[in-house]
Write an enzyme that holds these catalytic residues in place. Structure first.
Site, PDB file in Angstrom:
ATOM      1  N   SER A 131       0.830  -1.209   0.000  1.00 12.30           N
ATOM      2  CA  SER A 131       0.000   0.000   0.000  1.00 12.30           C
ATOM      3  C   SER A 131       0.865   1.260   0.000  1.00 12.30           C
ATOM      4  O   SER A 131       1.899   1.311   0.645  1.00 12.30           O
ATOM      5  CB  SER A 131      -0.918   0.046   1.218  1.00 12.30           C
ATOM      6  N   LYS A 185      -4.180  -6.721   3.803  1.00 12.78           N
ATOM      7  CA  LYS A 185      -4.292  -5.616   2.830  1.00 12.78           C
ATOM      8  C   LYS A 185      -5.771  -5.363   2.483  1.00 12.78           C
ATOM      9  O   LYS A 185      -6.208  -4.213   2.323  1.00 12.78           O
ATOM     10  CB  LYS A 185      -3.491  -5.945   1.566  1.00 12.78           C
ATOM     11  N   HIS A 188      -7.189  -3.469   5.318  1.00  5.92           N
ATOM     12  CA  HIS A 188      -6.612  -2.118   5.218  1.00  5.92           C
ATOM     13  C   HIS A 188      -7.456  -1.294   4.243  1.00  5.92           C
ATOM     14  O   HIS A 188      -7.844  -0.159   4.515  1.00  5.92           O
ATOM     15  CB  HIS A 188      -5.155  -2.225   4.729  1.00  5.92           C
ATOM     16  N   ASN A 189      -7.752  -1.879   3.097  1.00  6.20           N
ATOM     17  CA  ASN A 189      -8.542  -1.146   2.096  1.00  6.20           C
ATOM     18  C   ASN A 189      -9.969  -0.892   2.573  1.00  6.20           C
ATOM     19  O   ASN A 189     -10.552   0.145   2.263  1.00  6.20           O
ATOM     20  CB  ASN A 189      -8.561  -1.906   0.768  1.00  6.20           C
ATOM     21  N   GLU A 192      -9.768   1.982   4.668  1.00  4.54           N
ATOM     22  CA  GLU A 192      -9.549   3.115   3.740  1.00  4.54           C
ATOM     23  C   GLU A 192     -10.888   3.604   3.151  1.00  4.54           C
ATOM     24  O   GLU A 192     -11.167   4.809   3.118  1.00  4.54           O
ATOM     25  CB  GLU A 192      -8.603   2.624   2.642  1.00  4.54           C
TER      26      GLU A 192
HETATM   27  C1  3PG Z   1      -6.017   0.453  -4.421  1.00  6.21           C
HETATM   28  O1  3PG Z   1      -5.695  -0.643  -3.971  1.00  6.21           O
HETATM   29  O2  3PG Z   1      -5.658   0.898  -5.517  1.00  6.21           O
HETATM   30  C2  3PG Z   1      -6.821   1.346  -3.571  1.00  6.21           C
HETATM   31  O3  3PG Z   1      -6.253   1.395  -2.325  1.00  6.21           O
HETATM   32  C3  3PG Z   1      -8.271   0.945  -3.527  1.00  6.21           C
HETATM   33  O4  3PG Z   1      -8.768   0.985  -4.777  1.00  6.21           O
HETATM   34  P1  3PG Z   1     -10.339   1.227  -5.109  1.00  6.21           P
HETATM   35  O5  3PG Z   1     -10.792   2.465  -4.394  1.00  6.21           O
HETATM   36  O6  3PG Z   1     -10.314   1.435  -6.612  1.00  6.21           O
HETATM   37  O7  3PG Z   1     -11.088   0.000  -4.740  1.00  6.21           O
END
Ligand code: 3PG
Length: 469
Positions: A131, A185, A188-189, A192
């Site tokens: 990340s 990960k 984590h997302n 996010e």
């Molecule tokens: C990625 O892994 O590129 C981003 O952290 C999450 O991508 P996304 O918002 O397109 O799902």
């Protein structure tokens, strides 16, 4: 073909693959990269720092043959069938003991399947979460490796060298067994997604109810980033408000269509939370709101039908900005709490042994959800590595106790002015429910038993009961 043998190979020289390879080269490793698009090999070489050893090749065989043994290579290609087809292309070229890493956002169940498939052939396959976006890959990402311990030991010096550093500590650590790297990960997302949604809700109020201009929004977020909300996502949000559109000279943010994309990791987090099960409603809400953003035509029709009017205030701006700050801070803590509690549950449920103290430690730098809060969480897990929920830590509790009142007030205000704060509300709802020793679910159990004889447990004695209602 030259006689140089390279330390590391990369399959897929898109921006992420190229940048990670250049980062390795800058740390003294000799690197070689392959991409089906042969122009990318030349782009890679052209971007290399003088004095580093960087080579781009146009076939997979050329790349594999020029790697030192045990060969170490990573693929950074789109998740899904492309990963499987790269594995099939690689197989005739590999030897027992070689290490193949998938550094993309693969679903953890795919990673588990691939580990087993390649284990039988003597190949070490690792799923690693990376990340930090394009910039992070070039200058130091947060790296989440999992799986094969022997492969991790081989890879450790390389990954430590290229990762972000916080107080000289590398932002990479072993995340656990099997597909733990990709699992961490994924979560984590998910966090996010939640934080991004929370920020967008606060932005909605500050722009349309408080009436702040983009310059004022920049100042608010910049100031926030200098205090307890300090984080990468707040920092880039402040920057976004200043960016001018080349075409219209308006601020670019105002020219961007309000339909959010996604590549699936947020949805996977929600899906697996349901499977475990564990409760992560703020992440769920973030996924749901991105989905709803795609229903533009229906939303436009509904807006014409229901005509929601949003009043802009003339006084008391500073007070709402303060409420917004505290609401956001509190809801962000609760979002981390949900994601981390998911990792806690998955660690045992899916036999991954995820070290939460290391997860929060390596998220302090390089990654998209890095924030000063991670220091507080790192201290919390240092005290109690098996903490089930970060909200149970005394220091975190002291912060949440102080801020939750303003989260409540901010939500009340937003609801009154018809601005949706779905993620903020779920954060508060989760917190309020989590703090209730007794939930109203006794009634649900009664209903289930009445219509379906699903049985219930009693408060006063052990056992399972059914009543003829
Ligand atoms: C990625 O892994 O590129 C981003 O952290 C999450 O991508 P996304 O918002 O397109 O799902």
């Amino acid at each position: 073909m030259s006689n140089t043998l390279y330390d590391f190979g990369m399959i897929g020289l898109g921006t992420m693959g190229r940048n990670l390879l250049l980062n390795l080269a800058d740390h003294g490793f000799s690197v070689i990269g392959f991409d089906k698009d042969i122009s990318k090999g030349a782009t890679l070489e052209a971007a290399a720092t003088a004095g580093t050893t960087v080579k781009g090749v146009s076939t997979l065989a050329e790349m594999v043959q020029q790697l030192k043994r045990p060969r170490k290579m990573m693929m950074l290609v789109p998740a899904g069938s492309v990963v499987d087809s790269v594995i099939e292309d690689l197989l005739p070229l590999l030897e027992k003991g070689d290490i193949v890493i998938d550094g993309g956002n693969s679903h953890f169940t795919d990673t588990l399947r691939r580990i087993t498939y390649l284990q039988d052939k003597g190949i070490h396959f690792m799923g690693i979460g990376v990340s930090g976006g394009e910039q992070g890959a070039r200058t130091g990402p947060s790296i989440m490796p999992g799986g094969d311990i022997a492969a991790w030991k081989e890879m450790k010096p390389l990954l430590e060298a290229v990762s972000a550093k916080v107080n000289d500590e590398p932002c990479v650590a072993y995340m656990g067994k099997g597909a733990a790297g990709h699992y961490v990960k994924m979560v984590h997302n998910g966090i996010e997604y939640a934080i991004m949604q929370l920020i967008s809700e606060v932005y909605d109020i500050l722009k349309y109810h408080v009436g702040l201009s983009n310059d004022e929004l920049h100042t608010v977020f910049k100031t926030w980033n200098e205090g307890e909300l300090q984080s990468f996502l707040i920092e880039i949000t402040a920057e976004i408000f200043l960016k001018e559109d080349d075409l219209t000279k308006n601020r670019l943010v105002d020219m961007i269509y309000d339909k959010a994309g996604s590549k699936g990791t947020g949805k996977w987090t929600s899906q697996d939370a349901m499977n475990l099960p564990v409760s992560i409603p703020t992440i769920d809400a973030a996924v749901a709101m991105r989905t709803l953003s795609g229903f533009k035509d229906e939303r436009t029709a509904a807006a014409a039908l229901y005509k929601p009017t949003i009043k802009t205030i003339t006084e008391g701006k500073e007070k709402i900005i303060q409420l917004a700050h505290d609401a956001l801070y509190c809801a962000i803590i609760i979002s981390y709490a949900q994601g981390l509690s998911m990792l806690h549950k998955a660690s045992s449920e899916l036999q991954m042994d995820i070290p939460l103290k290391d997860v929060v430690r390596i998220w302090r730098g390089g990654c998209i959800i890095r924030s000063s809060l991670l220091e507080i969480f790192t201290a919390a897990y240092k005290r109690d590595a098996m903490l089930a929920n970060i909200l149970l830590n005394k220091k975190v509790a002291a912060i949440v106790k102080k801020k939750q009142g303003n989260l409540r007030k901010f939500i009340q205000k937003s609801i009154a002015v018809k601005i949706p704060v779905t993620a903020l509300s779920t954060a508060l709802g989760y917190f309020d429910a989590y703090c209730r020793e007794r939930m109203p679910t006794n009634l649900i159990q009664a209903q289930r038993d009445l219509f379906g004889a699903h049985t219930y447990q009693r408060t006063d004695k052990e056992g399972t009961f059914h009543t003829e209602w």
